[in-house]
Scaffold this motif. Structure first.
Motif, PDB file in Angstrom:
ATOM      1  N   PRO A 187       0.833  -1.212   0.000  1.00  0.00           N
ATOM      2  CA  PRO A 187       0.000   0.000   0.000  1.00  0.00           C
ATOM      3  C   PRO A 187       0.862   1.254   0.000  1.00  0.00           C
ATOM      4  CG  PRO A 187       0.081  -0.940   2.188  1.00  0.00           C
ATOM      5  CD  PRO A 187       0.753  -1.928   1.273  1.00  0.00           C
ATOM      6  N   ILE A 188       0.278   2.342  -0.471  1.00  0.00           N
ATOM      7  CA  ILE A 188       0.984   3.622  -0.554  1.00  0.00           C
ATOM      8  C   ILE A 188       0.610   4.452   0.676  1.00  0.00           C
ATOM      9  CG2 ILE A 188       1.297   5.719  -1.912  1.00  0.00           C
ATOM     10  CD1 ILE A 188       0.360   4.008  -4.357  1.00  0.00           C
TER      11      ILE A 188
ATOM     12  N   ASN B  33       5.640   2.794  -1.239  1.00  0.00           N
ATOM     13  CA  ASN B  33       4.976   1.496  -1.089  1.00  0.00           C
ATOM     14  C   ASN B  33       5.586   0.864   0.163  1.00  0.00           C
ATOM     15  OD1 ASN B  33       5.346   1.809  -4.369  1.00  0.00           O
ATOM     16  ND2 ASN B  33       3.366   0.981  -3.776  1.00  0.00           N
ATOM     17  N   ILE B  34       4.810   0.784   1.235  1.00  0.00           N
ATOM     18  CA  ILE B  34       5.437   0.626   2.555  1.00  0.00           C
ATOM     19  C   ILE B  34       5.478  -0.797   3.102  1.00  0.00           C
ATOM     20  CG2 ILE B  34       5.081   2.991   3.293  1.00  0.00           C
ATOM     21  CD1 ILE B  34       2.751   0.320   4.509  1.00  0.00           C
TER      22      ILE B  34
ATOM     23  N   ILE C 205       5.114  -1.303   8.199  1.00  0.00           N
ATOM     24  CA  ILE C 205       6.128  -0.774   7.288  1.00  0.00           C
ATOM     25  C   ILE C 205       7.284  -1.777   7.194  1.00  0.00           C
ATOM     26  CG2 ILE C 205       7.742   1.114   6.853  1.00  0.00           C
ATOM     27  CD1 ILE C 205       5.882   2.960   8.338  1.00  0.00           C
ATOM     28  N   ALA C 206       7.626  -2.159   5.984  1.00  0.00           N
ATOM     29  CA  ALA C 206       8.687  -3.137   5.761  1.00  0.00           C
ATOM     30  C   ALA C 206      10.034  -2.592   6.234  1.00  0.00           C
ATOM     31  CB  ALA C 206       8.752  -3.520   4.283  1.00  0.00           C
TER      32      ALA C 206
ATOM     33  N   VAL D  43       9.729   7.476  10.493  1.00  0.00           N
ATOM     34  CA  VAL D  43       8.470   7.458  11.241  1.00  0.00           C
ATOM     35  C   VAL D  43       8.703   6.744  12.568  1.00  0.00           C
ATOM     36  CG1 VAL D  43       6.985   7.529   9.204  1.00  0.00           C
ATOM     37  CG2 VAL D  43       7.692   5.326  10.139  1.00  0.00           C
ATOM     38  N   THR D  44       7.976   7.152  13.573  1.00  0.00           N
ATOM     39  CA  THR D  44       8.169   6.609  14.911  1.00  0.00           C
ATOM     40  C   THR D  44       7.607   5.201  15.044  1.00  0.00           C
ATOM     41  OG1 THR D  44       8.091   8.849  15.801  1.00  0.00           O
ATOM     42  CG2 THR D  44       7.727   7.040  17.351  1.00  0.00           C
ATOM     43  N   ASN D  45       6.401   4.989  14.553  1.00  0.00           N
ATOM     44  CA  ASN D  45       5.725   3.696  14.703  1.00  0.00           C
ATOM     45  C   ASN D  45       5.661   2.997  13.348  1.00  0.00           C
ATOM     46  OD1 ASN D  45       5.108   4.154  17.495  1.00  0.00           O
ATOM     47  ND2 ASN D  45       3.466   5.530  16.834  1.00  0.00           N
ATOM     48  N   ARG D  46       6.394   1.914  13.216  1.00  0.00           N
ATOM     49  CA  ARG D  46       6.393   1.164  11.957  1.00  0.00           C
ATOM     50  C   ARG D  46       5.214   0.199  11.876  1.00  0.00           C
ATOM     51  NH1 ARG D  46      11.526   2.075   9.450  1.00  0.00           N
ATOM     52  NH2 ARG D  46      11.044   0.492   7.886  1.00  0.00           N
TER      53      ARG D  46
END
Length: 922
Positions: free
Chosen positions: A730-731, A747-748, A793-794, A801-804
């Motif tokens: 997803p974007i 694309n995360i 997030i891969a 970003v703080t929270n993956r």
């Protein structure tokens, strides 16, 4: 304020006072087949008092006490008369059996258009549809006080509006949705959004809105949330001409001081004209005596008293019979409205230690307009062949003055005063030509087609920004900041987009025709669709610079004269911001082929819809990066893809009033144009900057739905559904590891969404069946979505970003819409009044992802309560009263930190809006 509420109360009391009456109700049947007759007329002889039968052949209306003769009529049937003695407070049940009138039936061919503006007709469509679909028609939009398509969408299940980010469907934002008009795509006027801001379309233009949350082969495959199709109004059976005027009072803006920059001659009407045009080279022309020139527009805002918000509209339509079979119809409308808004609140941004690096008191004045025109033509050669030409022009404008006062860490001051004037004008031109053709016996072969050209123009001319050391109070002079090159500037931006689209759709009925069910047992469907989009975006900025970081001695409330003086004596000077990346071009071409097959596995009981769609797409971006040289050639990136998108839908009719439905599909998400273009844009001084990523790829979406629905009576519904989605690649918007507060798109990794949707619409009289007329005229409705979402997030994504792992941005754990309505006929049916109270709320949702150790930013839950009173007098005069945003909640965003601290990011109120509208139909 008290007087206005007293007016609403007085109106309510007056219109709901009626003499005690009896109720006449019953059902109309076909005497031969025993089937209910829909649309039969049942009236008291010699009067207009009565009702038409609903989708179940039922009718009900009030009547004065006494002896009455009741007539039941329908085209092609003999009239039946029954006698009843109406008693006050009692309910009288009648049953009519109409016999076919052979002579009249031979002489008349019944040709009528379905009224797909009414809630009841759309509910019938929904019940009978092979696939899951939800709709809202013009009548329901009017009853609920909705003025534009975006407002209508927020009344539907699982749909929420996130301010500044558009609509979210089932927790999925703008990039996961798609909008079409009459089945053909419509580009966006907003460079930041994929879907056109639906608030641009007033409901005056709309027949109904259909929302498909599940895929079928005919639908464009670029969605995971919803495909939103706007159907425009068609020509009327009876000629009409309507004019209307409305006014609204906002408790924060109306009759208060209002700051603005009205520089153009026609900006009050939403058209800029030539006032804000950029001079050659971005610098005013040198005067004949060799001195620096001045801009036509002023740096100083003006202050006036905000009047009432005003709306004007006119619409009309007519049809003509041509020969024995042909019809030519036309419908047109013209509308204009304006709105004054004032927001007084706060804006702040924090680092990982919850220490603010920006903390402003914020005031904003926004003047907006919307002007729309529609002109549609229809030619029906006969009942087999129809042609339509649709034409729309919509223009919207926003003229805002945004003032921020307070702490700015980068400029090392606690009294920064920043003012920005932004004028934005969006214009869209839509032209569509389509045809509908039926061939062979029982319309075995059906062919539809359509072509369209849509052009959008988005202009942001002469945006002005100034930074001061403080506010000028009582004429006190302050200093002009000039520490950074772009602190004080003028900006011009323009986006042009043209989209061509075409579609051809074929369906062939297979096997024998079933007369009882009026359908073929199986149908083969196939077709081709294409769309080609070309967007160009160009911007230019002229900075105002000085040799020193601070220029002393200026009035922040009226800086224009002093700035011109400083320009003349060269204390400051204009400097065009000459960089290579001020022009971008993006193109997208999509060619689609689809095949679908419908089969009645168990006739009138179990039906299957299966198909596959192939989309061949190409996206192209032409641009320069900020570090490139002006002389360097443009960079060019393209991305080609071939996607195979299967879909499967199953409908099982438990009985004639309830269905079970199942759907599974694969769809994709293409990156939006703005997400591809590497242009950096900052909306607030010290706020986040956003830049596109030309390397984005399509995301893959896997969707499954299960739903139960029952339609107990006409206009009533109860449904419960489960849905689940798995998003691969997803974007999402992510923070970049760079200096400053910079975000981009990637694309995360993966994301999942699952939830339950509940919807019901019910008459209180059918819940509490005590014969009360008041209860029977009262309806209650609610739709709610309760969902869970998680994005991961891969590890290979380079972001700070703080929270993956977190919930999707914009995904609320719950969304609830509720309404209660009361309808009353009085004065022998000459006046119809409808009272509607609506309430909308949602759970706290992530607005933006936190970065560099700072937590995620959330939008705090709030509720919106509206009261709408509609009065129709003799089917000609309408008098409407509304009170919107009655709770006037604080709209807040907050940020969470690892220490457990929560900090407010922004807050403001919109004010209550009290309105009155009047219209007359000739």
């Amino acid at each position: 304020m008290k007087k206005f509420f007293f007016l609403i109360l007085l109106t309510s009391i007056g219109l709901t006072s009626w003499a005690q009456k009896g109720t006449i109700s019953g059902t109309v049947f076909d005497a031969d087949t025993g089937e209910e007759i829909i649309g039969a007329s049942v009236i008291i002889k010699g009067t207009n008092t009565g009702a038409s039968t609903d989708i179940y052949g039922q009718f009900s209306f009030l009547a004065e006490a006494g002896h009455k003769e009741i007539l039941a009529t329908f085209i092609g049937y003999k009239t039946v008369i029954k006698t009843v003695n109406v008693v006050e407070g009692q309910k009288h049940q009648l049953k009519f059996n109409l016999e076919v009138d052979a002579q009249e039936l031979d002489a008349v061919e019944i040709v009528a258009k379905a009224n797909t503006e009414s809630a009841e007709a759309l509910m019938v469509q929904r019940k009978n549809a092979d696939v899951m679909i939800e709709s809202i028609g013009a009548e329901e939009m009017s009853v609920k006080g909705v003025s534009d398509v975006e407002g209508a969408m927020t009344k539907m299940t699982g749909v929420a509006k996130v301010r500044g980010k558009g609509l979210y469907v089932r927790g999925l934002g703008d990039r996961y949705n798609i909008a079409t008009m009459n089945g053909l795509p419509v580009p966006s006027t907003n460079p930041d959004l994929k879907v056109i801001p639906l608030s641009i379309f007033p409901t005056d233009l709309v027949k109904n809105i259909g929302v498909s949350k599940t895929a079928t082969p005919e639908l464009y495959g670029d969605f995971a949330g919803a495909n939103i199709d706007i159907t425009l109004k068609d020509y009327p059976d009876d000629a009409f001409f309507t004019i209307g005027i409305s006014g609204a009072f906002n408790t924060l803006a109306t009759f208060n001081d209002f700051k603005t920059h009205k520089d153009g001659q026609y900006e009050s009407f939403g058209f800029n004209g030539n006032a804000r045009q950029r001079p050659e080279g971005g610098i005013p022309t040198i005067t004949p005596n060799g001195e620096p020139g001045a801009y036509n527009t002023s740096w100083s805002p003006t202050t006036a008293t905000a009047p009432l918000n005003i709306g004007l509209n006119a619409s009309g339509g007519k049809s003509w019979d041509i020969g024995d079979e042909s019809i030519f119809g036309i419908i047109g409308s013209l509308a204009h409205n304006n709105k004054y808004e004032y927001r007084d609140g706060r804006f702040a941004a924090y680092n990982a230690q919850a220490t603010p690096y920006v903390d402003y008191d914020r005031e904003e004045w926004i003047y907006s307009t919307n002007t729309s025109a529609l002109l549609n033509f229809t030619f029906e050669l006969n009942n087999k062949h129809k042609f339509k030409l649709n034409n729309i022009v919509v223009n919207e404008s926003f003229n805002s003055v945004d003032e921020n006062y307070g702490y700015n860490n980068d400029l090392d001051t606690e009294t920064l005063f920043a003012r920005r004037n932004t004028y934005l004008q969006n214009t869209i031109f839509v032209n569509q030509f389509s045809g509908d053709h039926k061939f062979m016996e029982n319309d075995r072969f059906h062919f539809t087609w359509g072509v369209s050209r849509t052009a959008t123009l988005s202009q942001e001319p002469d945006r002005r920004q100034l930074l001061f050391s403080d506010k000028s109070v009582d004429g006190k002079e302050v200093n002009l900041f000039s520490r950074n090159a772009f602190d004080n500037h003028r900006y011009w931006g323009e986006m042009n987009e043209v989209e061509y689209a075409a579609r051809t759709d074929f369906s062939i009925g297979l096997g024998a025709f079933n007369n009882e069910h009026d359908a073929f047992r199986s149908t083969l469907r196939f077709g081709y669709q294409m769309k080609s989009k070309d967007r160009e975006f160009e911007w230019f900025q002229t900075n105002m610079r000085s040799s020193s970081a601070v220029v002393r001695g200026i009035n922040s409330e009226d800086p224009n004269a002093r700035i011109n003086e400083w320009i003349q004596n060269e204390t400051i000077f204009y400097s065009p911001f000459t960089i290579p990346n001020n022009y971008f071009q993006a193109k997208m071409d999509v060619h689609s082929f689809y095949t679908g097959y419908d089969y009645d596995i168990m006739p009138n009981k179990l039906k299957m819809n299966v198909g596959v769609r192939t989309e061949i797409g190409e996206q192209y971006v032409k641009y320069k990066m900020q570090g490139d040289l002006i002389a360097d050639p443009y960079r060019e990136d393209s991305y080609e893809s071939v996607e195979f998108l299967p879909s499967f839908n199953l409908k099982y009719a438990l009985d004639e009033r309830s269905n079970m439905r199942f759907a599974a599909s694969k769809t994709i998400t293409r990156p939006g144009m703005r997400e591809l273009i590497p242009f950096e844009y900052q909306t607030v001084v010290g706020g986040e900057a956003i830049i596109g990523n030309p390397n984005l790829k399509n995301a893959q979406n896997y969707n499954v739905d299960l739903k139960y629905e029952i339609f107990p009576n006409s206009g009533e519904l109860f449904s419960v559904g489960l849905f689940g989605k798995y998003l691969d690649n997803p974007i999402e918007k992510v923070a970049r590891p760079s200096a400053g507060n910079v975000y981009s798109f990637d694309n995360i990794g993966t994301a999942t969404v699952a939830g339950i949707e509940i919807e019901f619409e019910k008459s209180l009289g059918s819940i509490i069946n005590n014969g009360s007329e008041a209860l029977r005229n009262t309806t209650i409705g609610m739709n709610g979505t309760f969902m869970y979402s998680q994005m991961t997030i891969a590890d290979d994504i380079n972001t700070i970003v703080t929270n993956r792992q977190r919930a999707l941005q914009g995904a609320s754990p719950y969304i609830v819409n509720a309404n209660i309505g009361y309808q009353q006929d009085w004065n022998n049916g000459n006046i119809n009044s409808i009272f509607t109270l609506t309430y909308t709320t949602f759970g706290d949702r992530i607005f933006a992802a936190g970065a560099m150790g700072a937590g995620d930013i959330y939008e705090k839950s709030f509720g919106t309560l509206d009261l709408i009173v509609r009065n129709k007098i003799k089917d000609a005069l309408s008098f409407n009263v509304s009170a919107k945003n009655l709770l006037n909640p604080s709209i807040e965003r907050y940020q969470k930190f690892e220490s457990g601290t929560t900090k407010q990011v922004s807050a403001y109120k919109l004010g209550m809006e009290l309105g009155v509208g009047l219209s007359y139909t000739f």
